[in-house]
Design an enzyme around this catalytic site. Sequence first.
Site, short mmCIF file in Angstrom:
data_model
loop_
_atom_site.label_atom_id
_atom_site.label_comp_id
_atom_site.label_asym_id
_atom_site.label_seq_id
_atom_site.Cartn_x
_atom_site.Cartn_y
_atom_site.Cartn_z
N GLU A 1 92.34 56.30 -13.89
CA GLU A 1 91.91 55.06 -13.26
C GLU A 1 90.71 54.46 -13.99
O GLU A 1 90.67 53.26 -14.27
CB GLU A 1 91.52 55.31 -11.79
CG GLU A 1 92.62 55.94 -10.96
CD GLU A 1 92.50 57.45 -10.88
OE1 GLU A 1 92.60 57.99 -9.77
OE2 GLU A 1 92.29 58.09 -11.95
N THR B 1 108.66 92.61 -28.72
CA THR B 1 108.97 91.45 -29.55
C THR B 1 108.01 91.36 -30.74
O THR B 1 108.41 91.02 -31.85
CB THR B 1 108.89 90.16 -28.71
OG1 THR B 1 109.87 90.21 -27.67
CG2 THR B 1 109.13 88.93 -29.57
N ASP C 1 109.76 91.33 -34.31
CA ASP C 1 109.87 90.04 -34.98
C ASP C 1 108.60 89.57 -35.67
O ASP C 1 108.66 88.64 -36.49
CB ASP C 1 110.28 88.96 -33.96
CG ASP C 1 111.67 89.22 -33.38
OD1 ASP C 1 112.47 89.90 -34.04
OD2 ASP C 1 111.95 88.73 -32.27
N LEU D 1 104.23 82.23 -33.21
CA LEU D 1 103.95 81.51 -31.95
C LEU D 1 102.97 80.36 -32.17
O LEU D 1 102.11 80.09 -31.33
CB LEU D 1 103.42 82.47 -30.88
CG LEU D 1 104.32 83.66 -30.54
CD1 LEU D 1 103.70 84.49 -29.42
CD2 LEU D 1 105.73 83.22 -30.16
#
Length: 356
Positions: A60, A205, A209, A213
Amino acid sequence: MEDLMMKNSEDKKWMGIALGEAAKGIGLTSPNPPVGAVIVKDGVELARGWHRKSGTNHAEKDALSKLDPGEAVGATVYVTLEPCSTRGRTGACADALIDAGVARVVYGARDPNPAHVGGADQILAKAGIEVTTGVSEEECWKLIRGFAMVQKEGRPWVIAKSAMSLDGRITRPSGEGQWLTGTEAREQVQLLRGEVDAIITSGETLRQDDPALTLRSDKISRDKGQPWRIVLTRGEIECGNYQLFTDDHRDRSLLFKSGSLYDVLRTLVEEKKVLMVLLEAGGGLLGSFADAGLIDEWVVYLAPIVVGGPKPALGGSGTESLEDRLSLKDVVIQQVGEDVCARGIVDREGPRPLHR
């Protein structure tokens, strides 16, 4: 009745513009929610505004700042969230609207903070300003769902992302790349990372891998900082072996080895001001979050392959019967390259009826 229908239609039109302004702040405003506003007088737009980050003008005030003194007198202000009614770092927006001399305020979602909800209605009405609430409320709420979850449950909103074969597996041959989906889907996941404040993965993970990220799309705002990268593990992690803890963003990586999932989420709120979390992990961690009832939204990619094998995309205990299943609402299904993406919000009101 016809005049009322025209007024409602006009309100929705201008609120749609305010929603577009608010969307510019998605992923940028933590610990505040993204909010948009538009100021209209005699059917003509005067100014637009949106909240860019904590400590800057709310939507606003951002819109009002683009007008000359007195220009907003008699105008209608459309804002996606109830104007704040208490003084924070930038002062109360309700007071600013009164000082500007606006005649009407239309907002979509009520402030989910129990200490503030409905407060603006009383303040504005006392000043002689007409207040209309609930316009495009569902769309406005979706924008602030992370902020609302923190206010109500003390934890961030959790989005689970999974990519799987048509038979629900994530099994891959040893030495093959870590992706089942195509480049278009992976680009979309980058944009999904741009919506959140933290990305959670598992120790498994990480070991398998060595994911980065990171944000790697030029479609993400340059004002977006690297989300926190969170690893949850029960085993030992030699951090120096993984890029999360050695790359240029290593100061944005955290390792949690103990505590409940809820405790981890609450810590992210209290210490890192996180509103939105993305789960990017295998079936084990996704299943644990699902069993704990801590997944609020699903983004699932289906690759046009069948792989079989021992690794399901979602593990955990699961449900004992179909009556205990989770249902999704507001589901959007789209083709992304050669893959299919389904995105929806978990329906907390209960499962939908089965058709047998």
